[in-house]
Design an enzyme around this catalytic site. Structure first.
Site, PDB file in Angstrom:
ATOM      1  N   LYS A   1     -14.334  14.833  15.445  1.00  0.00           N
ATOM      2  CA  LYS A   1     -14.765  15.732  14.867  1.00  0.00           C
ATOM      3  C   LYS A   1     -14.918  16.608  14.564  1.00  0.00           C
ATOM      4  O   LYS A   1     -16.180  16.506  14.836  1.00  0.00           O
ATOM      5  CB  LYS A   1     -14.634  14.866  13.424  1.00  0.00           C
ATOM      6  CG  LYS A   1     -13.977  13.199  13.488  1.00  0.00           C
ATOM      7  CD  LYS A   1     -13.493  12.856  12.337  1.00  0.00           C
ATOM      8  CE  LYS A   1     -12.340  12.088  11.650  1.00  0.00           C
ATOM      9  NZ  LYS A   1     -11.399  12.400  11.685  1.00  0.00           N
TER      10      LYS A   1
ATOM     11  N   GLY B   1       0.710  -1.251   0.347  1.00  0.00           N
ATOM     12  CA  GLY B   1       0.125  -0.023  -0.193  1.00  0.00           C
ATOM     13  C   GLY B   1       0.603   1.339   0.232  1.00  0.00           C
ATOM     14  O   GLY B   1       0.276   1.908   0.493  1.00  0.00           O
TER      15      GLY B   1
ATOM     16  N   GLU C   1     -10.747  16.714  17.432  1.00  0.00           N
ATOM     17  CA  GLU C   1      -9.812  16.985  15.929  1.00  0.00           C
ATOM     18  C   GLU C   1     -10.656  18.031  15.106  1.00  0.00           C
ATOM     19  O   GLU C   1     -12.159  17.886  15.713  1.00  0.00           O
ATOM     20  CB  GLU C   1      -9.966  15.803  14.496  1.00  0.00           C
ATOM     21  CG  GLU C   1      -8.995  15.043  15.130  1.00  0.00           C
ATOM     22  CD  GLU C   1      -8.818  13.681  14.373  1.00  0.00           C
ATOM     23  OE1 GLU C   1      -7.661  13.024  13.696  1.00  0.00           O
ATOM     24  OE2 GLU C   1      -9.893  13.030  13.695  1.00  0.00           O
TER      25      GLU C   1
ATOM     26  N   HIS D   1      -6.917   4.080  20.362  1.00  0.00           N
ATOM     27  CA  HIS D   1      -5.991   5.020  20.864  1.00  0.00           C
ATOM     28  C   HIS D   1      -6.132   5.478  22.002  1.00  0.00           C
ATOM     29  O   HIS D   1      -5.409   5.493  23.244  1.00  0.00           O
ATOM     30  CB  HIS D   1      -6.495   6.725  19.989  1.00  0.00           C
ATOM     31  CG  HIS D   1      -6.087   6.442  18.651  1.00  0.00           C
ATOM     32  ND1 HIS D   1      -4.929   5.145  18.059  1.00  0.00           N
ATOM     33  CD2 HIS D   1      -6.106   7.002  17.969  1.00  0.00           C
ATOM     34  CE1 HIS D   1      -5.193   5.390  16.647  1.00  0.00           C
ATOM     35  NE2 HIS D   1      -5.740   6.485  16.493  1.00  0.00           N
TER      36      HIS D   1
ATOM     37  N   LYS E   1      -4.061  -0.673  11.910  1.00  0.00           N
ATOM     38  CA  LYS E   1      -5.724  -0.206  11.987  1.00  0.00           C
ATOM     39  C   LYS E   1      -6.480   0.363  11.034  1.00  0.00           C
ATOM     40  O   LYS E   1      -6.077   0.931  10.804  1.00  0.00           O
ATOM     41  CB  LYS E   1      -5.730   0.384  13.517  1.00  0.00           C
ATOM     42  CG  LYS E   1      -5.803   2.041  13.189  1.00  0.00           C
ATOM     43  CD  LYS E   1      -6.176   2.655  14.640  1.00  0.00           C
ATOM     44  CE  LYS E   1      -6.576   4.206  14.773  1.00  0.00           C
ATOM     45  NZ  LYS E   1      -8.044   4.560  13.729  1.00  0.00           N
TER      46      LYS E   1
ATOM     47  N   SER F   1       1.616   3.367  -2.046  1.00  0.00           N
ATOM     48  CA  SER F   1       1.045   4.501  -2.807  1.00  0.00           C
ATOM     49  C   SER F   1       0.338   5.257  -2.330  1.00  0.00           C
ATOM     50  O   SER F   1      -0.414   6.438  -2.492  1.00  0.00           O
ATOM     51  CB  SER F   1       0.816   3.911  -4.137  1.00  0.00           C
ATOM     52  OG  SER F   1      -0.670   3.442  -3.594  1.00  0.00           O
TER      53      SER F   1
ATOM     54  N   LEU G   1       0.384   8.307   3.812  1.00  0.00           N
ATOM     55  CA  LEU G   1       1.269   7.486   4.991  1.00  0.00           C
ATOM     56  C   LEU G   1       2.306   6.869   4.677  1.00  0.00           C
ATOM     57  O   LEU G   1       3.063   7.675   5.189  1.00  0.00           O
ATOM     58  CB  LEU G   1       0.606   5.822   5.673  1.00  0.00           C
ATOM     59  CG  LEU G   1       0.843   5.231   6.726  1.00  0.00           C
ATOM     60  CD1 LEU G   1       0.965   6.160   8.209  1.00  0.00           C
ATOM     61  CD2 LEU G   1       0.134   4.291   7.420  1.00  0.00           C
TER      62      LEU G   1
ATOM     63  N   ARG H   1      -0.504  -1.157  -6.671  1.00  0.00           N
ATOM     64  CA  ARG H   1      -1.031  -1.868  -7.729  1.00  0.00           C
ATOM     65  C   ARG H   1      -0.390  -0.554  -9.280  1.00  0.00           C
ATOM     66  O   ARG H   1      -0.282  -1.599 -10.382  1.00  0.00           O
ATOM     67  CB  ARG H   1      -2.892  -1.571  -7.861  1.00  0.00           C
ATOM     68  CG  ARG H   1      -3.311  -2.693  -7.211  1.00  0.00           C
ATOM     69  CD  ARG H   1      -4.518  -2.578  -6.325  1.00  0.00           C
ATOM     70  NE  ARG H   1      -4.696  -1.277  -5.459  1.00  0.00           N
ATOM     71  CZ  ARG H   1      -6.013  -1.112  -5.047  1.00  0.00           C
ATOM     72  NH1 ARG H   1      -6.572  -1.646  -5.808  1.00  0.00           N
ATOM     73  NH2 ARG H   1      -5.992  -0.005  -4.978  1.00  0.00           N
TER      74      ARG H   1
ATOM     75  N   LYS I   1       4.287   8.001   2.411  1.00  0.00           N
ATOM     76  CA  LYS I   1       5.440   9.526   2.124  1.00  0.00           C
ATOM     77  C   LYS I   1       4.992  10.187   3.659  1.00  0.00           C
ATOM     78  O   LYS I   1       5.942  10.850   3.183  1.00  0.00           O
ATOM     79  CB  LYS I   1       4.760  10.134   0.795  1.00  0.00           C
ATOM     80  CG  LYS I   1       5.054  11.425   0.455  1.00  0.00           C
ATOM     81  CD  LYS I   1       4.154  11.804  -1.150  1.00  0.00           C
ATOM     82  CE  LYS I   1       5.043  12.814  -1.672  1.00  0.00           C
ATOM     83  NZ  LYS I   1       4.292  13.554  -2.854  1.00  0.00           N
TER      84      LYS I   1
ATOM     85  N   ASP J   1      -0.716   0.742  17.106  1.00  0.00           N
ATOM     86  CA  ASP J   1      -0.508   1.801  16.864  1.00  0.00           C
ATOM     87  C   ASP J   1      -0.368   3.166  17.480  1.00  0.00           C
ATOM     88  O   ASP J   1       1.273   3.249  18.235  1.00  0.00           O
ATOM     89  CB  ASP J   1      -1.920   2.008  18.521  1.00  0.00           C
ATOM     90  CG  ASP J   1      -2.907   3.258  18.721  1.00  0.00           C
ATOM     91  OD1 ASP J   1      -2.594   4.164  17.966  1.00  0.00           O
ATOM     92  OD2 ASP J   1      -4.226   2.605  19.434  1.00  0.00           O
ATOM     93  N   HIS J   2      -0.391   4.444  16.088  1.00  0.00           N
ATOM     94  CA  HIS J   2       1.204   5.250  16.679  1.00  0.00           C
ATOM     95  C   HIS J   2       1.204   6.572  17.558  1.00  0.00           C
ATOM     96  O   HIS J   2       1.987   7.042  17.443  1.00  0.00           O
ATOM     97  CB  HIS J   2       0.397   6.172  14.412  1.00  0.00           C
ATOM     98  CG  HIS J   2      -1.083   7.257  14.700  1.00  0.00           C
ATOM     99  ND1 HIS J   2      -1.653   6.737  14.557  1.00  0.00           N
ATOM    100  CD2 HIS J   2      -0.769   8.310  15.239  1.00  0.00           C
ATOM    101  CE1 HIS J   2      -2.128   7.462  15.159  1.00  0.00           C
ATOM    102  NE2 HIS J   2      -2.072   8.635  15.053  1.00  0.00           N
TER     103      HIS J   2
END
Length: 518
Positions: free
Chosen positions: A365, A32, A245, A269, A177, A34, A37, A66, A39, A206-207
């Site tokens: 949010k 995954g 957020e 989290h 996750k 591309s 996350l 892909r 970059k 879990d970041h």
């Protein structure tokens, strides 16, 4: 003006690394790749490790996705490292690092693609001397986890064979996750993964646990005797955990329609933060010891009654001075969606330390600001001494608080009462503040550095074990089922830019408490 002084050795960088281990040579394979996350987070984090001399000399990265990105992938990752990692274009370590960034195009459900990937990795072992060690990072949508894991097993890439001297390379996998969407699916995914990988090869990430402020909760509690002695039901009135957020769903309508606030933030989290606040001292910081104490906390939580939960969905409003649409007006969201963008919960931990102490959790949010904070409110002392006489207003005396700011203004504050200057005994709340930025300087690290390094070292302390994943889903699944069976008629029930539905305030007000103003 800084309110904290920290003394460090002149060579603090060397001192900080004195006990670090460098991982074995390896290839990090990102499925995954591309996606955003890789970059924005993963490649900048890996490069920060390179800058700190914490990566092995023999190392490579292979992005797998892909689309045919062979020509553009490495330059694109270089741009991400510069933009997201606080790195200069002429950094002398950058070009050699990017030379080790490769790409492989394949469909995740294509068996032939895995055979080609296996051959490519073997070639890179020869080119970069990575000795067959692999860290597979699954940064894909959850529906691809099963295919990727199955095909890695079928192609002999999960359990490599030992050489003639009995030495086998190591293989580990990081799984992003969400790990399942309820208890049943989490158990099924755990079973699938465990058919291919041993539990000590699996790193469920879990970041939040990569954040220094989260790791510091354990240090704050267990390395400072003045706090641990009062960290219990005898002195603490209640605990609040907020994960707010200001952004909306950022174009992720299809994902968020399936997730919602409870699955997206609370189950992982927030429950991790709760476990660090509430756990007993582990016998060591080894993975098994820390995990065992976390699971004890989650299993001691009483079943959460639907009446102790609140769900909300934002409508149109104003955030940071700008008019924003409601959730149901967002791209690719059902116009009568029942997905919650806000969740609040009251829970109790039935053990000797915490019995009778309510924990209040909220996450949402389109709230007024981005902030993650843990607040410990202590019980109020007897006020008779301050009623009447020289103290004109005893109601101005506020309970003591410890607030741990996880993000963005990382730090810790302590609120206590102090006498106002003058002839009377009037008291005012004051704050003692510790700021990470003031004490240690600002950092461009994004939290993935520690987690990637630990996975390469095989240290699972900051990763979830299957027991923990299933324990938190066991708490959340009954809430999800109850919500699904009782559709909400008043969605949207809070305006964007406010602190959520009025029912969340009532959740505390019914017990004579209020959410802390952030």
């Amino acid at each position: 003006m800084a309110t904290t002084q920290v003394q460090v050795s002149p060579d603090k960088e060397a001192a900080g690394r004195s006990n670090e281990r460098t991982p074995d040579p390896c290839i990090v394979v990102i499925f995954g790749a591309s996606g955003d996350l890789t970059k924005r987070k993963l490649l900048p984090a890996l490069y920060h490790l390179q800058q700190a001399n914490l990566l092995p000399k023999d190392f490579a990265v292979v992005g797998v996705a892909r689309r045919p990105l062979e020509a553009s992938f490495a330059p694109d990752m270089k741009e991400g490292i510069i933009a997201g990692g606080g790195v200069e274009d002429n950094d002398p370590k950058l070009a050699p690092f990017v030379d080790r960034v490769q790409y492989h195009a394949m469909n995740f459900d294509d068996a032939a693609g895995y055979d080609a990937l296996k051959k490519k990795l073997a070639e890179l072992d020869g080119k970069f001397n990575t000795k067959g060690n692999r860290l597979f990072y699954l940064a894909t949508a959850p529906e691809y986890f099963s295919d990727i894991i199955t095909y890695l097993g079928q192609n002999g890439m999960a359990q490599p064979k030992a050489d003639k001297d009995g030495h086998a390379p190591w293989v580990r996998t990081i799984i992003e996750k969400p790990f399942g969407h309820d208890l049943e699916s989490a158990r099924a995914l755990n079973d699938e993964v465990n058919k291919v990988f041993n539990e000590d090869q699996i790193f469920r990430i879990d970041h939040y646990l990569g954040k220094e402020t989260v790791q510091n909760i354990l240090v704050f509690r267990f390395a400072n005797g003045i706090f641990e002695n009062v960290w219990n039901r005898n002195y603490i009135d209640h605990v609040e955990i907020t994960a707010a957020e200001s952004i909306g769903i950022e174009g992720r309508g299809p994902f968020y329609e399936q997730a919602g606030a409870l699955r997206d933030v609370v189950q992982n989290h927030v429950m991790e933060l709760l476990s660090f606040v509430a756990m007993e001292p582990p016998v060591s910081f080894q993975a098994d010891a820390v995990r065992a104490e976390k699971v004890k906390v989650w299993k001691a939580i009483s079943p959460i009654h639907p009446a102790d939960t609140v769900r909300g969905q934002y409508g149109p409003g104003i955030v940071d001075g700008k008019t924003v649409p409601g959730y149901r007006q967002e791209d690719r969201v059902h116009p009568r969606s029942q997905t919650e963008t806000y969740a609040a919960i009251r829970l109790e931990i039935e053990n000797w330390r915490w019995a009778g102490v309510p924990f209040y959790i909220r996450a949402g949010k389109r709230l007024p600001k981005r902030v993650t904070e843990i607040t410990i409110q202590f019980k109020q002392p007897p006020m008779l001494l301050f009623k009447g006489g020289e103290c004109h207003d005893s109601s101005a005396i506020k309970p003591n608080l410890i607030s741990m700011r996880i993000q963005p203004d990382e730090g810790i504050s302590l609120r206590f009462g102090a006498k106002l200057p003058g002839p009377s005994m009037d008291i005012s709340p004051v704050h003692m503040n510790f700021s990470y930025a003031d004490a240690f300087g600002k950092s461009s690290a994004n939290g993935y550095e520690r987690l990637l390094l630990d996975a390469m070292l095989g240290d699972g302390t900051l990763f979830a074990h299957r027991d923990g994943v299933e324990a938190t889903w066991a708490l959340m699944t009954p809430i999800l089922k109850a919500w699904a069976e009782t559709p909400v008629k008043d969605f949207p029930n809070y305006a964007a830019g406010t602190w959520g539905p009025s029912a969340a305030d009532a959740l505390l007000e019914s017990e004579g408490r209020k959410w802390r103003k952030l």
